[in-house]
Design a protein around this motif. Structure first.
Motif, PDB file in Angstrom:
ATOM      1  N   GLY A  82      -1.730  -4.560  12.408  1.00 33.46           N
ATOM      2  CA  GLY A  82      -2.515  -3.388  12.045  1.00 33.46           C
ATOM      3  C   GLY A  82      -2.122  -2.857  10.685  1.00 33.46           C
ATOM      4  N   LEU A  83      -0.820  -2.840  10.435  1.00 36.32           N
ATOM      5  CA  LEU A  83      -0.334  -2.379   9.129  1.00 36.32           C
ATOM      6  C   LEU A  83      -0.885  -3.264   8.017  1.00 36.32           C
ATOM      7  CD1 LEU A  83       1.469  -0.669   7.325  1.00 36.32           C
ATOM      8  CD2 LEU A  83       3.359  -2.202   7.876  1.00 36.32           C
ATOM      9  N   MET A  84      -0.774  -4.564   8.222  1.00 37.66           N
ATOM     10  CA  MET A  84      -1.288  -5.492   7.215  1.00 37.66           C
ATOM     11  C   MET A  84      -2.782  -5.302   7.014  1.00 37.66           C
ATOM     12  SD  MET A  84       1.345  -7.185   6.166  1.00 37.66           S
ATOM     13  CE  MET A  84       0.785  -8.718   5.418  1.00 37.66           C
ATOM     14  N   GLY A  85      -3.473  -5.072   8.110  1.00 36.99           N
ATOM     15  CA  GLY A  85      -4.906  -4.868   8.017  1.00 36.99           C
ATOM     16  C   GLY A  85      -5.257  -3.638   7.200  1.00 36.99           C
ATOM     17  N   TYR A  86      -4.520  -2.580   7.442  1.00 34.47           N
ATOM     18  CA  TYR A  86      -4.770  -1.346   6.691  1.00 34.47           C
ATOM     19  C   TYR A  86      -4.511  -1.560   5.208  1.00 34.47           C
ATOM     20  CZ  TYR A  86      -4.508   3.474   5.122  1.00 34.47           C
ATOM     21  OH  TYR A  86      -4.709   4.647   4.444  1.00 34.47           O
ATOM     22  N   LEU A  87      -3.377  -2.159   4.916  1.00 34.26           N
ATOM     23  CA  LEU A  87      -3.027  -2.382   3.511  1.00 34.26           C
ATOM     24  C   LEU A  87      -4.060  -3.277   2.835  1.00 34.26           C
ATOM     25  CD1 LEU A  87       0.847  -2.873   3.703  1.00 34.26           C
ATOM     26  CD2 LEU A  87      -0.435  -0.864   2.987  1.00 34.26           C
ATOM     27  N   THR A  88      -4.481  -4.282   3.540  1.00 34.25           N
ATOM     28  CA  THR A  88      -5.464  -5.197   2.967  1.00 34.25           C
ATOM     29  C   THR A  88      -6.782  -4.481   2.684  1.00 34.25           C
ATOM     30  OG1 THR A  88      -4.518  -7.059   4.162  1.00 34.25           O
ATOM     31  CG2 THR A  88      -6.762  -7.323   3.339  1.00 34.25           C
ATOM     32  N   GLU A  89      -7.205  -3.684   3.634  1.00 34.61           N
ATOM     33  CA  GLU A  89      -8.505  -3.042   3.490  1.00 34.61           C
ATOM     34  C   GLU A  89      -8.479  -1.866   2.525  1.00 34.61           C
ATOM     35  OE1 GLU A  89     -10.234  -2.076   7.284  1.00 34.61           O
ATOM     36  OE2 GLU A  89      -9.545  -3.968   8.156  1.00 34.61           O
ATOM     37  N   ASN A  90      -7.355  -1.148   2.500  1.00 36.44           N
ATOM     38  CA  ASN A  90      -7.334   0.082   1.718  1.00 36.44           C
ATOM     39  C   ASN A  90      -6.556  -0.001   0.420  1.00 36.44           C
ATOM     40  OD1 ASN A  90      -8.610   2.270   3.575  1.00 36.44           O
ATOM     41  ND2 ASN A  90      -7.330   1.010   4.886  1.00 36.44           N
ATOM     42  N   CYS A  91      -5.687  -0.971   0.329  1.00 38.31           N
ATOM     43  CA  CYS A  91      -4.832  -1.030  -0.845  1.00 38.31           C
ATOM     44  C   CYS A  91      -4.947  -2.337  -1.604  1.00 38.31           C
ATOM     45  CB  CYS A  91      -3.372  -0.803  -0.436  1.00 38.31           C
ATOM     46  SG  CYS A  91      -3.108   0.796   0.324  1.00 38.31           S
ATOM     47  N   CYS A  92      -5.951  -3.097  -1.281  1.00 35.17           N
ATOM     48  CA  CYS A  92      -6.120  -4.372  -1.963  1.00 35.17           C
ATOM     49  C   CYS A  92      -7.551  -4.545  -2.437  1.00 35.17           C
ATOM     50  CB  CYS A  92      -5.739  -5.528  -1.049  1.00 35.17           C
ATOM     51  SG  CYS A  92      -3.985  -5.642  -0.721  1.00 35.17           S
ATOM     52  N   GLY A  93      -8.174  -3.447  -2.789  1.00 30.74           N
ATOM     53  CA  GLY A  93      -9.516  -3.534  -3.342  1.00 30.74           C
ATOM     54  C   GLY A  93     -10.596  -3.775  -2.317  1.00 30.74           C
ATOM     55  N   GLY A  94     -10.287  -3.518  -1.065  1.00 26.01           N
ATOM     56  CA  GLY A  94     -11.314  -3.638  -0.034  1.00 26.01           C
ATOM     57  C   GLY A  94     -11.516  -5.059   0.413  1.00 26.01           C
TER      58      GLY A  94
ATOM     59  N   VAL B   6      10.981  -5.090  -2.558  1.00 28.60           N
ATOM     60  CA  VAL B   6      10.054  -4.835  -1.463  1.00 28.60           C
ATOM     61  C   VAL B   6      10.328  -3.462  -0.859  1.00 28.60           C
ATOM     62  CG1 VAL B   6       9.455  -5.520   0.890  1.00 28.60           C
ATOM     63  CG2 VAL B   6       9.601  -7.233  -0.910  1.00 28.60           C
ATOM     64  N   ILE B   7      11.609  -3.167  -0.669  1.00 25.56           N
ATOM     65  CA  ILE B   7      11.975  -1.879  -0.099  1.00 25.56           C
ATOM     66  C   ILE B   7      11.498  -0.741  -0.984  1.00 25.56           C
ATOM     67  CG2 ILE B   7      13.953  -0.381   0.352  1.00 25.56           C
ATOM     68  CD1 ILE B   7      15.384  -2.863   1.480  1.00 25.56           C
ATOM     69  N   ARG B   8      11.666  -0.908  -2.282  1.00 25.90           N
ATOM     70  CA  ARG B   8      11.201   0.148  -3.190  1.00 25.90           C
ATOM     71  C   ARG B   8       9.691   0.305  -3.131  1.00 25.90           C
ATOM     72  NH1 ARG B   8      13.897  -0.441  -9.007  1.00 25.90           N
ATOM     73  NH2 ARG B   8      12.466  -2.200  -8.940  1.00 25.90           N
ATOM     74  N   ALA B   9       8.996  -0.813  -3.026  1.00 21.91           N
ATOM     75  CA  ALA B   9       7.533  -0.743  -2.937  1.00 21.91           C
ATOM     76  C   ALA B   9       7.109  -0.049  -1.641  1.00 21.91           C
ATOM     77  CB  ALA B   9       6.938  -2.149  -3.008  1.00 21.91           C
ATOM     78  N   LEU B  10       7.758  -0.404  -0.554  1.00 16.82           N
ATOM     79  CA  LEU B  10       7.431   0.214   0.728  1.00 16.82           C
ATOM     80  C   LEU B  10       7.724   1.712   0.684  1.00 16.82           C
ATOM     81  CD1 LEU B  10       8.866  -2.479   3.165  1.00 16.82           C
ATOM     82  CD2 LEU B  10       6.459  -1.932   2.792  1.00 16.82           C
ATOM     83  N   ALA B  11       8.880   2.043   0.131  1.00 15.69           N
ATOM     84  CA  ALA B  11       9.254   3.453   0.050  1.00 15.69           C
ATOM     85  C   ALA B  11       8.259   4.221  -0.812  1.00 15.69           C
ATOM     86  CB  ALA B  11      10.669   3.588  -0.520  1.00 15.69           C
ATOM     87  N   ALA B  12       7.792   3.563  -1.864  1.00 18.63           N
ATOM     88  CA  ALA B  12       6.845   4.223  -2.761  1.00 18.63           C
ATOM     89  C   ALA B  12       5.542   4.529  -2.036  1.00 18.63           C
ATOM     90  CB  ALA B  12       6.576   3.344  -3.976  1.00 18.63           C
ATOM     91  N   LEU B  13       5.131   3.637  -1.178  1.00 11.38           N
ATOM     92  CA  LEU B  13       3.860   3.824  -0.472  1.00 11.38           C
ATOM     93  C   LEU B  13       4.005   4.698   0.772  1.00 11.38           C
ATOM     94  CD1 LEU B  13       2.330   0.242  -0.711  1.00 11.38           C
ATOM     95  CD2 LEU B  13       1.671   2.277  -1.992  1.00 11.38           C
ATOM     96  N   ALA B  14       5.237   4.911   1.190  1.00 11.14           N
ATOM     97  CA  ALA B  14       5.461   5.639   2.441  1.00 11.14           C
ATOM     98  C   ALA B  14       5.466   7.143   2.228  1.00 11.14           C
ATOM     99  CB  ALA B  14       6.775   5.187   3.080  1.00 11.14           C
ATOM    100  N   GLN B  15       4.469   7.615   1.517  1.00 10.81           N
ATOM    101  CA  GLN B  15       4.390   9.049   1.238  1.00 10.81           C
ATOM    102  C   GLN B  15       2.922   9.407   1.074  1.00 10.81           C
ATOM    103  OE1 GLN B  15       3.743  11.489  -1.034  1.00 10.81           O
ATOM    104  NE2 GLN B  15       5.046  13.044  -0.129  1.00 10.81           N
ATOM    105  N   GLU B  16       2.552  10.455   1.737  1.00  7.65           N
ATOM    106  CA  GLU B  16       1.149  10.855   1.796  1.00  7.65           C
ATOM    107  C   GLU B  16       0.438  10.808   0.439  1.00  7.65           C
ATOM    108  OE1 GLU B  16       0.791  14.762   3.264  1.00  7.65           O
ATOM    109  OE2 GLU B  16      -1.395  14.852   2.985  1.00  7.65           O
ATOM    110  N   HIS B  17       0.969  11.555  -0.518  1.00  9.99           N
ATOM    111  CA  HIS B  17       0.289  11.654  -1.806  1.00  9.99           C
ATOM    112  C   HIS B  17       0.286  10.324  -2.551  1.00  9.99           C
ATOM    113  CE1 HIS B  17      -0.031  15.782  -0.997  1.00  9.99           C
ATOM    114  NE2 HIS B  17       1.189  16.129  -1.328  1.00  9.99           N
ATOM    115  N   ARG B  18       1.401   9.616  -2.437  1.00  6.72           N
ATOM    116  CA  ARG B  18       1.478   8.355  -3.172  1.00  6.72           C
ATOM    117  C   ARG B  18       0.557   7.298  -2.572  1.00  6.72           C
ATOM    118  NH1 ARG B  18       7.228   9.725  -3.664  1.00  6.72           N
ATOM    119  NH2 ARG B  18       7.763   8.358  -1.935  1.00  6.72           N
ATOM    120  N   LEU B  19       0.495   7.256  -1.252  1.00  2.00           N
ATOM    121  CA  LEU B  19      -0.411   6.296  -0.618  1.00  2.00           C
ATOM    122  C   LEU B  19      -1.853   6.629  -0.992  1.00  2.00           C
ATOM    123  CD1 LEU B  19      -0.801   3.903   1.254  1.00  2.00           C
ATOM    124  CD2 LEU B  19      -0.861   5.475   3.193  1.00  2.00           C
ATOM    125  N   ALA B  20      -2.162   7.921  -0.962  1.00  4.41           N
ATOM    126  CA  ALA B  20      -3.518   8.350  -1.317  1.00  4.41           C
ATOM    127  C   ALA B  20      -3.823   8.002  -2.768  1.00  4.41           C
ATOM    128  CB  ALA B  20      -3.665   9.850  -1.083  1.00  4.41           C
TER     129      ALA B  20
END
Lengths: 118, 118
Positions: A82-94, B6-20
């Motif tokens: 599910g996580l991979m799916g979300y990232l793929t759909e929302n963070c990889c240009g759709g 990878v950890i830094r990338a995950l940490a960067a995305l693991a935040q509401e505003h940053r993910l948005a």
DNA sequence: ACGATATTTATCGAATTATTGGATTAAGAG
DNA sequence: CTCTTAATCCAATAATTCGATAAATATCGT
């Protein structure tokens, strides 16, 4: 709101010991690994391991089952899926950044020269 | 060691505003979005936005370029690609949890009742 | 150079997270 | 019941992160 769940999953994996533990659990497959064994493998105190496993469990990335005295943790493939799916759909240009861009892996190669242009 | 990245990338995305922000940048594509515009979209103070963008940049997930007075941020697809590649190879059983397990997306569908009842 | 706009830096307090040792709960053996 | 082993819970501490205000830096138009 699934974004919230995604954030928790990302945060759970964004930690050295937890990422390492999750990787081991993924490798272990269905059998899973006991908390103590995991603590021993990663060389962290049992209480610390327990803390991190709780974080992974809270994020829904792992499941636990008791086997006599031990508590066995297993990776939850569906959650990771599910996580991979979300990232793929929302963070990889759709349209899946995979397969789209053919085989560039900047995180594997580039040593990240310098971010600031001073 | 790419695990660190990878950890830094995950940490960067693991935040509401940053993910948005990253999602918006992915949608924006090559054109990118100015820091101020992003701050306005997400309704956070410019300084906070700058802080979060710096985190994303430090993790290598976004690039910046100056356009007159504005600084335009763009998603780094290659970096995201690398992150996805790592997760697929190391956290999905070695052989892509996608396509392998046929179409289960627990983070998309299941409301996951007993995780937190809040 | 001046004033206006855009962004970053510095700083502080509040909140969260990480780590550890010791106490506690659970399960099995004698 | 008691002892041993396994894991978690609890409390204290250290470190990091977040959010917001204020000051500083960079760029542009005049």
């Amino acid at each position: 709101m699934q974004a919230n769940r995604v954030i928790r999953a990302l945060a759970a994996l964004a930690q050295e010991h937890r990422l390492a533990a999750f990787r081991l659990l993924v490798q272990a497959g269905e059998d899973g690994i006991a908390a103590g064994t995991l603590a021993d493998m990663l060389d962290v105190p049992p209480s610390s391991m327990s803390f991190h496993l709780a974080q992974l469990a809270n994020a829904g990335l792992v499941t636990q089952r008791r086997a006599s005295r031990s508590i066995i943790y297993s990776a939850d493939y569906a959650a990771m899926n599910g996580l991979m799916g979300y990232l793929t759909e929302n963070c990889c240009g759709g349209v899946s950044c995979f397969g789209n861009a053919a085989g560039l892996h900047s995180l594997d190669r580039e040593p990240d020269p310098e971010r600031k242009s001073a």
